[in-house]
Design an enzyme around this catalytic site. Structure first.
Site, mmCIF file in Angstrom:
data_model
loop_
_atom_site.group_PDB
_atom_site.id
_atom_site.type_symbol
_atom_site.label_atom_id
_atom_site.label_comp_id
_atom_site.label_asym_id
_atom_site.label_seq_id
_atom_site.Cartn_x
_atom_site.Cartn_y
_atom_site.Cartn_z
ATOM 1 N N ALA C 132 105.723 97.404 96.905
ATOM 2 C CA ALA C 132 105.882 96.036 96.696
ATOM 3 C C ALA C 132 105.812 95.724 95.350
ATOM 4 C CB ALA C 132 104.945 95.244 97.577
ATOM 5 N N SER C 134 109.177 94.291 92.669
ATOM 6 C CA SER C 134 109.916 93.088 92.672
ATOM 7 C C SER C 134 109.895 92.403 94.398
ATOM 8 C CB SER C 134 111.471 93.360 92.479
ATOM 9 O OG SER C 134 111.386 93.749 90.925
ATOM 10 N N THR C 160 96.750 94.340 85.476
ATOM 11 C CA THR C 160 96.325 94.341 84.484
ATOM 12 C C THR C 160 94.854 93.860 84.599
ATOM 13 O OG1 THR C 160 98.496 93.532 83.720
ATOM 14 C CG2 THR C 160 96.655 92.902 82.302
ATOM 15 N N GLN C 338 115.327 99.571 63.518
ATOM 16 C CA GLN C 338 116.585 100.154 62.812
ATOM 17 C C GLN C 338 116.676 99.784 61.416
ATOM 18 O OE1 GLN C 338 118.529 101.749 65.019
ATOM 19 N NE2 GLN C 338 120.032 102.305 63.570
ATOM 20 N N ILE C 339 116.116 98.624 61.308
ATOM 21 C CA ILE C 339 116.074 98.012 59.863
ATOM 22 C C ILE C 339 115.238 98.976 58.949
ATOM 23 C CG2 ILE C 339 115.354 96.021 58.296
ATOM 24 C CD1 ILE C 339 116.539 94.154 60.345
ATOM 25 N N GLU C 365 105.505 90.896 85.185
ATOM 26 C CA GLU C 365 105.501 89.575 85.225
ATOM 27 C C GLU C 365 106.846 89.121 85.728
ATOM 28 O OE1 GLU C 365 101.722 88.622 84.911
ATOM 29 O OE2 GLU C 365 103.013 86.975 85.051
ATOM 30 N N GLU C 369 115.650 91.132 86.167
ATOM 31 C CA GLU C 369 116.547 90.832 87.053
ATOM 32 C C GLU C 369 116.135 89.870 87.847
ATOM 33 O OE1 GLU C 369 115.571 93.966 85.882
ATOM 34 O OE2 GLU C 369 117.212 94.391 85.131
#
Lengths: 400, 268, 384
Positions: C132, C134, C160, C338-339, C365, C369
Site C-alpha cells: 500500500a 500510492s 520517517t 550540471q553547472i 509524501e 503522479e
C-alpha cells in the site's frame, strides 16, 4: 551641521545612495533627497560625482570654553612590570612634532612607582617636562585612581592636547577622564595633524571596520584628547635634553579604589577562528610533506598568525579540515595572507582573494597565485621562510 | 536586582565592500544587525539572571528601526526593553550618547523604587564606530565603578568578580561591589539564539517602550549633535595598500624588501 | 494583497537561517555520508522549539499553530541547509504532533502531545505498507477489539523517524463495509510489547533521516488511544496528509534555494575560456529557469499555508505546492550539478547531495503522479 542636496547640480546618478550606510538618502524623481535616517556622517558628500551635496558645518557653540587658557601637549604613559609601554615613546615623537608646530611644550606624565631611576633616560625622547606622580599602589593599574589623578592634573595645568596609547589600559581611563572633563575624545587614531588655520588638532581614525577613514576635530572643548594605536608613530632617536622634572607624591592606598585587584594570571593563547584572524600563514602542496609543515607553524608563531592550508594539505592530513581555505573550505579576509607553496588555483583563490595584503612564496614564477599577490617572492619556500622568520624577529626586537 | 544591557543597531560591516569603480561603500543589501558584542552583553545579563534572579532591561538609543534589536533582546529572554528615540538625539557622539543612556537608566531606577544594587553591561565597542568609549563614559555619567575588556564575569552576593584582559599575555581578576558597569568582549560567552517561543512572545506579548527627550527631561545642550564635543570634519576612503610586485634579488634581499613593505603597510 | 512578512516572521527566518548555518551546515556532509543525525544538534534543535513549531504553548510547543507560514519559513530555512533535518522535524511536528492537537482528546494531548512538542519523544505517521503505497487505501495492518483493548497486527514500511520514535500514529484497518475498508488511526506508544523496529533503509537521499520498517505482533493498545473515532481513519488520514504536504513543499523550496545559491556562486567564480561561466547564455538560462521555478514553488507553498491559517480549503493548493516544489527542487538541483561540471559529481561539493535529496521529494509524501491525480480530480469535478 546639515547636509543638503543642490538639486540643480544633482544628476540623479544614485552614487550617494550606494554610499550611505544608514539609508539616509534616496533618489526620488531623479533627484537625491535626504531622508530622516540621515546620520550626518558625510559619506555621500565624498561619493557625489557632481559635487551636488553640500555639507554645512556651522560652528556649534553652546558654552564657549576659553581655549586660549589651554597650552601644551601631554603624553600619558602607561607601564607594565616597571617598564614604560613602547607606545609612550612613539607618542613623544609625534607629540614633539605637534608641540613644535604650536610652539608649546611637551609633557610626559607617568603615574607609577619606582620610576625614579628611569627619569633620566625618559627625558631623552623629546619631552620638555616630566610629571611623575609617585605612589606605591600605582605599581598596578587602577582605573579610578588614574581617572582621578589625571583629571586633577589636567584641570590644574590645562594642556590643549592629551595623547594616550590605545591599549586596553589607555582605552579604559581615557574616556572616563574625557567624560569627567566634558572633553572630546577620539579613539584609536592613525593620524594626527594641526590645522594651520585654527591650530586645532585633526584626528584621523578608521571606522566601519577600516573601510572608511574619518577626520575628527573637537573645536569647542579642551583638552583635545586622542588615543593612538601602538605602531602608528615611530619611536624617536634618543637625544640628551634639558628636562624639568616634577615629582608629586600621592599617598594612595588600596581602599581608595572602588575595585579590588585579586590577582594577575597568564592568558592562554586561545585559538582564533580563521575567519576572525588578522594574519594567516597558509601552506600548500609546495610544502612537500607533513613534517615540513613545521616551518609554516614557525612562521605563524613569529609573525603572530593563524595557520591555514589549501585543500590538498587537508586531504593529505597535514592539517585539520577546519583550517582549509578555499571553495570547499573557509573564506577568509585577513589583513595579511601569506601563501607558501600554493599554486593559486581558483578553488583556493576564491577563499582568500579579498585579503588586504597577499604575499606569495612559490618556486614556479608562472603560478597563478602571483596574479593576486601584492608581494611575490619566487623561490624555494624552504629557504625563503627561514630567512623571513629571521628578518621578522629582527624587526620585532628593534620595535621593543 | 536590575541588570541593564545597552544595545546598538549597526550596519553589518563585515560585508561592507568598496565598489572599485565609484570608490564608495557598497551599501545595498547590507543588513542592520545587533552589534555583536552587545549580544554577548545581553547573554551575560540573561545568564546572571538565570543563576541569581533579577530583571534584564535592554536599552538602545537610535531611530525607530532600532526597535528590532530590542525585540531580539526580548526574544532572547530580556524582561523589558526601552528605545530612546528622538530627532534631538541624532548626530550624538559618545559623550551625548552616554548622557542619554544614563538619563534613561536613572529614570528607570527612580520609577521603580530607586534600587541601589544594579549592574550595567555594555559591549566593549560597536563595529561601526569602534570607539569603545560609551561604556566608560556611561559609568562616569552614573558614577559607577567600571571594569572594561571583561572576558569572564560572575556574581557573588553583592560583588562582581571579573577577569579583565590587561595585555595580550595577561589577564587580571578584578572585583567590584555593585552597582557597577562592565564592558564585555566576544570571548565572554557564546550568545544564545532566541527560541521560536521567545520570538513569538517578544512580538505578541511584550512591548518595546519608547522614551523621547521629554520623557528623559533631557537638556538640549547635552544631547544629540549639540551635546557632542567631537565632530566629523571629513570622511574619505583609505588608499588601497600594496602594489602588485614580484620582488627580485637574492633570498636575503627579497625577504628584506618584503619586511620593509610590510612595515610600511603597518602589518609588522 | 500583502506579500510582506511580519516582523515576527522576518525574525523567525533570520534566526533559523543563522542557527542552521552555525549548527547544521558544518556537519551536513558528514551526516549524509554516515546516515546519522548528530545528537548534539538534536538537543539544540529541541531547545530552539523546532520539534513543537505548530503546537500551542500550553502544550509545550512554540505557539505557531495558527501561523503555518512561520512553520513553512522554519522548514524552508532548515531545508536550505539540510533536507534530512528539515524532514525529521517537519514530519514529526506536522503529521504526528499536529494531528493529536487537532483531533485528540484532552487526555491524549496531555499524555502524548506535550512530550512530542518538547522533542522529548519523536513521532511518526505510519501509513505506507509493502502493498500500500500510492494506493494508501489498501492497508492490511489490522486491529480487532478485545475487551478494552485493540490488538494490532501488521507492518509498515518507509516510516520517517521510525527507528528513533516513541510515539506513532498508525493507520489501521478495523473493519469492512462491503467493498469499503474501515480505517482507524491509533496512537501507539512504542514501549508496548509486540512492537519492534525492522529494517532501517539505506537510502539514495535524505540519508541522515531515519526511514524504517515497523512491525506489530499482537500489540495491545488501550481503546483510549483511538485518534478521533473508530472508522474515521480515512477522513483524518487525508487531512493529516494535506497539512503535512505544505511543509514538505516548504522543505523542497529550501532545497531548491540552496541549489540556486550554489549555482550562482559557482557561475560567478568558475572561469573557463577566459570568462566566468555565468557570462555564457546556456548557464544564464539555466539559472533564470531555476530562479523562476523556486520562486513559483515558494509562492504556492505560502499561499497554501495562508489558506490553511485563514480557514480556507487548502488541500488542492497544498498538492499543487508539493508537486511544483518537488519538481522545482529536482530541476534546480539537476541543473546545479550540471553547472558545476565535474565538480558537481564530487561529494566535496554540496550540490551532489542536493541532487540525491531532491529525487526523494518527487516520490515521498505522495508521488508527483498522485499529486497530479488529486489536482486533476479536483479541477475536473469542481472547476477549481
Amino acid at each position: 551641521m546639515s547636509i543638503t542636496v543642490d538639486s540643480e547640480l544633482c544628476s540623479g546618478c544614485g552614487a550617494c545612495v550606494a554610499s550611505c550606510p544608514y539609508g539616509g538618502i534616496e533618489v526620488i524623481d531623479d533627484k537625491a533627497c535626504i531622508t530622516e535616517d540621515c546620520n550626518l556622517c558625510g559619506a555621500c558628500v565624498e561619493a557625489c560625482t557632481m559635487d551636488a551635496i553640500i555639507w554645512t558645518k556651522e560652528e556649534v557653540g553652546i558654552e564657549k570654553v576659553d581655549l586660549s587658557q589651554y597650552k601644551g601637549v601631554w603624553v600619558i604613559a602607561e607601564h607594565y612590570k616597571g617598564n614604560i609601554h613602547k607606545v609612550a615613546y612613539q607618542l613623544l615623537g609625534k607629540g614633539r612634532e605637534l608641540a613644535d608646530t604650536l610652539h608649546v611644550s611637551l609633557t610626559l606624565v607617568i603615574l607609577g612607582d619606582a620610576f625614579d631611576d628611569q627619569l633620566e633616560e625618559l627625558s631623552m625622547y623629546g619631552a620638555d617636562e616630566i610629571i611623575y606622580v609617585k605612589s606605591k599602589i600605582l605599581k598596578n593599574y587602577y582605573s579610578d585612581l588614574y581617572t582621578k589623578t589625571l583629571t586633577e592634573l589636567i584641570t590644574e595645568n590645562k594642556p590643549e592636547i592629551v595623547l594616550i596609547g590605545a591599549t586596553a589600559t589607555g582605552r579604559d581611563f581615557a574616556p572616563r577622564v574625557a567624560k569627567r572633563l566634558n572633553a572630546g575624545l577620539t579613539a584609536d587614531c592613525t593620524g594626527l595633524e594641526i590645522d594651520s588655520k585654527t591650530n586645532n588638532l585633526f584626528q584621523t581614525r578608521p571606522t566601519f571596520g577600516g573601510n572608511i577613514m574619518a577626520t575628527i576635530r573637537t573645536p569647542n572643548s579642551r583638552p583635545q584628547m586622542a588615543t593612538v594605536r601602538p605602531g602608528t608613530f615611530k619611536k624617536p632617536e634618543a637625544k640628551k635634553r634639558k628636562v624639568n622634572i616634577r615629582q608629586i607624591d600621592y599617598d594612595y592606598s588600596e581602599k581608595d579604589s572602588v575595585t579590588k585587584i585579586v590577582k594577575v594570571i597568564n592568558r592562554e593563547k586561545s585559538k582564533v577562528n580563521l575567519e576572525d584572524a588578522e594574519i594567516i600563514v597558509a601552506g600548500g602542496r609546495g610544502v612537500g610533506k607533513k613534517e615540513n609543515f613545521k616551518i609554516i607553524e614557525e612562521l605563524a608563531e613569529a609573525i603572530g598568525a593563524e595557520i591555514g592550508g589549501s585543500r590538498v594539505t587537508v586531504e593529505l592530513n597535514w592539517i585539520p579540515q577546519d583550517q582549509q581555505v578555499g571553495q570547499t573550505g573557509k573564506t577568509v579576509t585577513p589583513k595579511l595572507y601569506i601563501a607558501c607553496g600554493i599554486s593559486g588555483a581558483i578553488q583556493h583563490l576564491v577563499g582568500m582573494e579579498n585579503s588586504d595584503i597577499i604575499v606569495a612564496i612559490n618556486k614556479d614564477p608562472s603560478a597563478p597565485i602571483f596574479n593576486v599577490a601584492h608581494y611575490g617572492i619566487v623561490g624555494d619556500l624552504h629557504k625563503v621562510i627561514p630567512a623571513l622568520i629571521e628578518n621578522i624577529k629582527k624587526v620585532k626586537s628593534a620595535e621593543d | 536586582m536590575k541588570i541593564f544591557t545597552c544595545i546598538k543597531q549597526v550596519p553589518g560591516v563585515s560585508e561592507v565592500k568598496i565598489d572599485p569603480k565609484t570608490n564608495t561603500l557598497v551599501r545595498k543589501g547590507i543588513p542592520s544587525i545587533t552589534n555583536p558584542m552587545d549580544n554577548n552583553a545581553t547573554e551575560l545579563a540573561l545568564s546572571i539572571k538565570e543563576k541569581h534572579g533579577g530583571e534584564v532591561i535592554a536599552l538602545s538609543m537610535g531611530p525607530p528601526q532600532a526597535e528590532e534589536v530590542l525585540r531580539q533582546a526580548l526574544a532572547m529572554g530580556a524582561d523589558e526593553a526601552y528605545l530612546l528615540t528622538d530627532r534631538a538625539f541624532a548626530g550624538a557622539d559618545t559623550l551625548a550618547t552616554s548622557h542619554t543612556l544614563g538619563l534613561a537608566i536613572k529614570k528607570i531606577l527612580k520609577d521603580s523604587g530607586d534600587e541601589k544594587k544594579y549592574l550595567v553591561i555594555c559591549g566593549t565597542q560597536a563595529i561601526d564606530g569602534d570607539t569603545a568609549q560609551v561604556g566608560p563614559e556611561l559609568a562616569e555619567e552614573l558614577g559607577l565603578p567600571q571594569i572594561t575588556y571583561v572576558q569572564k564575569c560572575e556574581l557573588k552576593g553583592d560583588k562582581i568578580i571579573t577577569e579583565r584582559v590587561f595585555r595580550s599575555e595577561e589577564t587580571v581578576i578584578i572585583e567590584s561591589k555593585l552597582p557597577a558597569l562592565i564592558s564585555v568582549l566576544k570571548e565572554v560567552n557564546d550568545p544564545r539564539f532566541p527560541t521560536m517561543t521567545g520570538i513569538v512572545n517578544a512580538h505578541e506579548e511584550m512591548e518595546v517602550k519608547y522614551l523621547n527627550a521629554n520623557d528623559l527631561k533631557a537638556g538640549k545642550e547635552n544631547i544629540g549633535l549639540t551635546g557632542s564635543k567631537t565632530e566629523v570634519f571629513k570622511i574619505f576612503i583609505p588608499e588601497k595598500k600594496g602594489k602588485h610586485v614580484v620582488l627580485e634579488g637574492s633570498v636575503e634581499e627579497m625577504v628584506q624588501q618584503l619586511c620593509n613593505n610590510l612595515k610600511e603597510d603597518k602589518l609588522l | 494583497m500583502d506579500f510582506s512578512l511580519t516582523e515576527k516572521q522576518k525574525m523567525i527566518r533570520r534566526v533559523t537561517r543563522e542557527f542552521a548555518e552555525k549548527h547544521i551546515a558544518p556537519i551536513a556532509e558528514e551526516s549524509d555520508q554516515q546516515s546519522r543525525l548528530d545528537p548534539q544538534v538534536m538537543e539544540e534543535m529541541k531547545k530552539m522549539g523546532y520539534f513543537g513549531t505548530c503546537i500551542p504553548k500550553e502544550y509545550g510547543g512554540a505557539g505557531l499553530h495558527e501561523d503555518t507560514i512561520s512553520f513553512c519559513i522554519i522548514t524552508e530555512e532548515i531545508g536550505r541547509i539540510d533536507a534530512s533535518w528539515s524532514i525529521t522535524t517537519g514530519v514529526h511536528a506536522s503529521v504526528c504532533a499536529y494531528p493529536i492537537y487537532k483531533f485528540g482528546t484532552e487526555e491524549q494531548k496531555q499524555k502524548f502531545l506535550i512530550p512530542l512538542a518538547k522533542g522529548e519523544k519523536l513521532g511518526v505517521f505510519a501509513l505506507t505498507e509493502a502493498n500500500a503505497g500510492s494506493d494508501a487505501g489498501g492497508v492490511e495492518t489490522n486491529a480487532y477489539l478485545d475487551g478494552d483493548e485493540w490488538v494490532l497486527n501488521g507492518s509498515k514500511i518507509f516510516a520517517t523517524n521510525g527507528g528513533i520514535a516513541e510515539t506513532l500514529l498508525v493507520v489501521t484497518k478495523t473493519g469492512q463495509k462491503g467493498k469499503r475498508k474501515e480505517l482507524t488511526v491509533f496512537i501507539v506508544d512504542t514501549n508496548t510489547p509486540g512492537y519492534s523496529v525492522g529494517v532501517r533503509e539505506d537510502k539514495l537521499g535524505v540519508r541522515a533521516s531515519n526511514t524504517s520498517e515497523l512491525v506489530f505482533q499482537d500489540v495491545r493498545i488501550p481503546k483510549e488511544n483511538v485518534l478521533g473515532s473508530v472508522g474515521s481513519g480515512f477522513r483524518i488520514g487525508l487531512q493529516i496528509l494535506d497539512y503535512g504536504r505544505i511543509l514538505m513543499a516548504a522543505q523542497c523550496v529550501g532545497l531548491g534555494q540552496a541549489a540556486l545559491e550554489a549555482s550562482i556562486k559557482y557561475a560567478n567564480e568558475r572561469v573557463q575560456f577566459g570568462r566566468p561561466i555565468g557570462s555564457f547564455q546556456g548557464v544564464q538560462w539555466k539559472i533564470a529557469d531555476m530562479g523562476v521555478a523556486v520562486e513559483c514553488a515558494r509562492l504556492l507553498t505560502y499561499q497554501a499555508a495562508w489558506m490553511c491559517d485563514n480557514g480556507l480549503e487548502y488541500g488542492t493548493m497544498g498538492s499543487m505546492a508539493k508537486l511544483k516544489a518537488s519538481e522545482a527542487a529536482m530541476q534546480a538541483t539537476h541543473d546545479a550539478v550540471q553547472i558545476h561540471g565535474g565538480y558537481g559529481l564530487m561529494k566535496a561539493y554540496a550540490v551532489e547531495r542536493y541532487f540525491r535529496d531532491a529525487k526523494m521529494a518527487e516520490i515521498y509524501e505522495g508521488t508527483s503522479e498522485i499529486q497530479r491525480m488529486v489536482i486533476a480530480q479536483k479541477l475536473l469535478r469542481r472547476g477549481y
